[in-house]
Scaffold this motif. Structure first.
Motif, PDB file in Angstrom:
ATOM      1  N   CYS A   6     -19.961   6.637  -2.773  1.00  0.00           N
ATOM      2  CA  CYS A   6     -21.221   6.639  -3.372  1.00  0.00           C
ATOM      3  C   CYS A   6     -21.803   5.161  -3.385  1.00  0.00           C
ATOM      4  CB  CYS A   6     -20.829   6.851  -4.767  1.00  0.00           C
ATOM      5  SG  CYS A   6     -21.016   8.565  -5.336  1.00  0.00           S
ATOM      6  N   GLY A   7     -21.992   4.480  -1.967  1.00  0.00           N
ATOM      7  CA  GLY A   7     -22.320   3.225  -2.161  1.00  0.00           C
ATOM      8  C   GLY A   7     -21.587   1.934  -2.521  1.00  0.00           C
ATOM      9  N   TYR A   8     -20.136   2.435  -2.995  1.00  0.00           N
ATOM     10  CA  TYR A   8     -19.171   1.394  -3.520  1.00  0.00           C
ATOM     11  C   TYR A   8     -18.307   1.219  -2.353  1.00  0.00           C
ATOM     12  CZ  TYR A   8     -20.563   2.372  -8.340  1.00  0.00           C
ATOM     13  OH  TYR A   8     -21.101   2.253  -9.533  1.00  0.00           O
ATOM     14  N   LYS A   9     -17.593  -0.029  -1.904  1.00  0.00           N
ATOM     15  CA  LYS A   9     -16.459  -0.285  -1.213  1.00  0.00           C
ATOM     16  C   LYS A   9     -15.338  -0.089  -2.155  1.00  0.00           C
ATOM     17  CE  LYS A   9     -19.491  -1.645   2.024  1.00  0.00           C
ATOM     18  NZ  LYS A   9     -19.251  -0.491   3.535  1.00  0.00           N
ATOM     19  N   VAL A  10     -14.201   0.144  -1.355  1.00  0.00           N
ATOM     20  CA  VAL A  10     -12.755   0.442  -1.884  1.00  0.00           C
ATOM     21  C   VAL A  10     -12.116  -0.933  -1.485  1.00  0.00           C
ATOM     22  CG1 VAL A  10     -10.886   1.775  -1.925  1.00  0.00           C
ATOM     23  CG2 VAL A  10     -13.209   2.872  -1.785  1.00  0.00           C
ATOM     24  N   ALA A  11     -11.189  -1.359  -2.502  1.00  0.00           N
ATOM     25  CA  ALA A  11     -10.486  -2.355  -2.203  1.00  0.00           C
ATOM     26  C   ALA A  11      -8.887  -2.013  -2.842  1.00  0.00           C
ATOM     27  CB  ALA A  11     -10.814  -3.706  -2.909  1.00  0.00           C
ATOM     28  N   LEU A  12      -7.792  -2.489  -2.091  1.00  0.00           N
ATOM     29  CA  LEU A  12      -6.405  -2.279  -2.596  1.00  0.00           C
ATOM     30  C   LEU A  12      -6.031  -3.595  -3.417  1.00  0.00           C
ATOM     31  CD1 LEU A  12      -4.754  -0.231   0.233  1.00  0.00           C
ATOM     32  CD2 LEU A  12      -5.641   0.655  -1.759  1.00  0.00           C
ATOM     33  N   SER A  13      -5.283  -3.413  -4.378  1.00  0.00           N
ATOM     34  CA  SER A  13      -4.753  -4.337  -5.134  1.00  0.00           C
ATOM     35  C   SER A  13      -3.299  -4.151  -4.811  1.00  0.00           C
ATOM     36  CB  SER A  13      -5.169  -4.500  -6.796  1.00  0.00           C
ATOM     37  OG  SER A  13      -4.630  -5.801  -7.288  1.00  0.00           O
ATOM     38  N   VAL A  14      -2.487  -4.984  -4.141  1.00  0.00           N
ATOM     39  CA  VAL A  14      -1.019  -4.602  -3.984  1.00  0.00           C
ATOM     40  C   VAL A  14      -0.116  -5.569  -4.603  1.00  0.00           C
ATOM     41  CG1 VAL A  14       0.418  -4.513  -1.875  1.00  0.00           C
ATOM     42  CG2 VAL A  14      -1.851  -3.947  -1.466  1.00  0.00           C
ATOM     43  N   ARG A  15       0.942  -4.977  -5.187  1.00  0.00           N
ATOM     44  CA  ARG A  15       2.111  -5.617  -5.797  1.00  0.00           C
ATOM     45  C   ARG A  15       3.385  -5.311  -5.123  1.00  0.00           C
ATOM     46  NH1 ARG A  15      -1.780  -7.712  -6.917  1.00  0.00           N
ATOM     47  NH2 ARG A  15      -2.750  -8.727  -8.686  1.00  0.00           N
ATOM     48  N   ASP A  16       4.354  -6.253  -4.767  1.00  0.00           N
ATOM     49  CA  ASP A  16       5.659  -5.608  -4.165  1.00  0.00           C
ATOM     50  C   ASP A  16       6.537  -5.895  -5.431  1.00  0.00           C
ATOM     51  OD1 ASP A  16       7.915  -5.725  -2.857  1.00  0.00           O
ATOM     52  OD2 ASP A  16       7.973  -7.909  -2.154  1.00  0.00           O
ATOM     53  N   HIS A  17       7.205  -4.852  -5.848  1.00  0.00           N
ATOM     54  CA  HIS A  17       8.198  -4.770  -6.737  1.00  0.00           C
ATOM     55  C   HIS A  17       9.704  -4.988  -6.305  1.00  0.00           C
ATOM     56  CE1 HIS A  17       9.090  -0.873  -5.959  1.00  0.00           C
ATOM     57  NE2 HIS A  17       8.155  -0.112  -6.216  1.00  0.00           N
ATOM     58  N   GLY A  18       9.911  -5.029  -5.003  1.00  0.00           N
ATOM     59  CA  GLY A  18      11.157  -5.090  -4.138  1.00  0.00           C
ATOM     60  C   GLY A  18      12.190  -4.071  -4.928  1.00  0.00           C
ATOM     61  N   TYR A  19      11.878  -3.069  -5.213  1.00  0.00           N
ATOM     62  CA  TYR A  19      12.599  -1.900  -5.492  1.00  0.00           C
ATOM     63  C   TYR A  19      13.605  -2.471  -6.780  1.00  0.00           C
ATOM     64  CZ  TYR A  19      14.356   2.918  -5.484  1.00  0.00           C
ATOM     65  OH  TYR A  19      14.367   4.071  -5.878  1.00  0.00           O
ATOM     66  N   ASP A  20      12.945  -3.378  -7.752  1.00  0.00           N
ATOM     67  CA  ASP A  20      13.438  -3.717  -9.002  1.00  0.00           C
ATOM     68  C   ASP A  20      12.555  -3.402 -10.100  1.00  0.00           C
ATOM     69  OD1 ASP A  20      12.960  -6.069 -11.244  1.00  0.00           O
ATOM     70  OD2 ASP A  20      14.945  -6.471 -10.366  1.00  0.00           O
ATOM     71  N   PRO A  21      13.519  -2.785 -11.069  1.00  0.00           N
ATOM     72  CA  PRO A  21      12.700  -1.869 -12.229  1.00  0.00           C
ATOM     73  C   PRO A  21      11.741  -2.672 -13.276  1.00  0.00           C
ATOM     74  CG  PRO A  21      15.212  -2.070 -12.416  1.00  0.00           C
ATOM     75  CD  PRO A  21      14.987  -2.577 -11.100  1.00  0.00           C
TER      76      PRO A  21
END
Length: 439
Positions: free
Chosen positions: A107-122
């Motif tokens: 729809c004319g918008y670009k998509v971006a990912l915001s990534v976080r690494d949790h290291g398999y820690d709750p």
């Protein structure tokens, strides 16, 4: 990145002294042009704040859209027990987003990912979700069934943002916003044991070993082994472990003593490698099959490699990355070009499939001019046969059901791309077809 949903506000004005008919006509034409371009202001509430909607004729937007960018969240594991999986899933999704944007975005918008690494820690998983939830339209990745389950009430009751997890616990079914892609662990395990019975000599009256992580992942898989064991006249011998348990010597000794004829492992790649390697070293020659997240091709270069090639199988929700399909071949070529130093594995398939599902939901939401969280969720519910080229069409129309009941059975093989070959094509066993999670 700002998470407040804004649009450009354009006011067309003329000076008080402009009496020329030409000026009035030009101003009117400009105003009409801007309206057609979808640049009018958002609706405001009584306090002057954005309601999240837009004026007539525009695409309705809400959380996670700022300016001309749609932001999606990715809660991954790049440093913990599923580090290889997390890296592959994330890079595949970044590749999908790059290609989507190159094709014009949504729809004319670009998509971006915001990534976080949790290291398999709750704790890191929970804090990562808390940080990203207000800032994103939804989550295209969330590794770890226990971590998704821990925030399920917030997802359904407060945030109402679509989550496509890399987690296959049956406990996640029924949520309006958490949608499991592919067969859940219980269904996958039923298909895995069915394969052992049809192809590997497991029969009525035999004992079946099951090594599993404590928590949602392992216990969901255990539901499957217990169900088919009851149906087929098997006895399940359980061995519960923790994600921090890497040496399976004690578990192998217990299963060997119990006289099991085959083993299911619902854990991580490290645990699977240890189990198979220790079993081979001790002369415990039985077939072992893992759930989809219990293998990484990097294991073939370890001491456990020869044993994995001989006696190990994996149940997967889709064909492997090295499948002989046009979709798989294109993804392999594109991924190699984007990440020439990184190996290919089925995490690439999982990441690509989830990104494709979210991308298709965004496109359908665009068609209905509703890119709010609710609009995207409704759009996903209309997708009944998504095929990304990996053999198992996905049906998202029922939130109470997995999107597929089919599994592919794979075997490690150094000679093929991704280190896994197909030994049984996508299929749902009779027991899996008749099985209802939670019933």
């Amino acid at each position: 990145m700002s998470t407040t949903n804004t649009t450009n506000e354009t006011n067309v004005t003329s000076t008080r002294n402009a009496t020329s008919g030409t000026v009035r006509v030009a101003a009117g034409a400009l105003a009409a042009l801007l309206l057609l371009a979808g640049c009018s202001s958002k609706a405001k509430d009584d306090d002057g704040n954005d309601k999240g909607g837009t004026a007539a004729g525009e695409v309705k937007t809400g959380e996670g859209i700022s300016g001309k960018t749609i932001t999606l969240g990715a809660l991954t594991d790049m440093t913990g027990v599923y580090a290889t999986l997390g890296k592959s899933v994330t890079q595949a999704q970044q590749l999908y987003v790059k290609q989507l944007n190159a094709d014009g975005g949504v729809c004319g918008y670009k998509v971006a990912l915001s990534v976080r690494d949790h290291g398999y820690d709750p704790q890191k998983a929970a804090s990562g979700y808390t940080e990203l939830a207000p800032k994103v339209l939804g989550f295209v990745q969330f590794i770890g069934s226990p971590f998704v389950a821990a925030v399920e009430k917030r997802i359904d009751g407060q945030d109402k943002a679509l989550v496509l997890p890399q987690a296959w616990s049956s406990a996640l079914l029924g949520s309006s916003y958490i949608r499991v892609i592919g067969s859940t662990y219980d269904i996958e395990t039923i298909n895995a044991v069915d394969f052992l019975m049809k192809e590997k000599g497991l029969k009525k009256g035999d004992k079946l070993g099951h090594v599993y992580f404590e928590g949602d992942y392992g216990e969901s898989a255990l539901l499957g082994s217990k169900h088919i064991a009851k149906e087929a006249g098997l006895t399940v011998v359980e061995q519960k472990i923790k994600p921090t348990d890497n040496d399976m010597t004690a578990q192998v000794a217990a299963l060997k003593k119990a006289g099991v004829k085959a083993v299911v492992i619902s854990a991580g790649p490290r645990q699977a490698a240890s189990l198979v390697g220790v079993a081979a070293a001790g002369g415990f020659d039985v077939p072992i099959i893992g759930n989809n997240s219990a293998f990484a091709p990097q294991l073939l270069a370890t001491q456990a490699g020869p044993a994995l090639l001989k006696n190990y199988y994996v149940a997967s929700p889709s064909l492997p990355i090295g499948a002989d399909t046009p979709g798989a071949q294109k993804l392999v070529a594109d991924y190699k070009k984007a990440y020439p130093k990184d190996s290919l594995d089925n995490g690439v398939v999982a990441g690509w499939t989830a990104a494709s599902a979210f991308g298709e939901a965004l496109k359908k939401a665009c068609e209905t001019k509703d890119l709010t969280r609710e609009g995207v969720d409704k759009a996903l519910l209309t997708i009944d046969a998504l095929d990304t080229g990996f053999g198992t069409p996905q049906n998202f129309t029922d939130p109470k059901a997995a999107s597929s009941k089919q599994s592919v059975i794979l075997q490690p093989d150094k000679s093929v791309t991704g280190g896994m070959k197909v030994v049984q094509e996508a299929d749902a066993s009779d027991t899996a077809t008749q099985y209802t999670p939670g019933a």
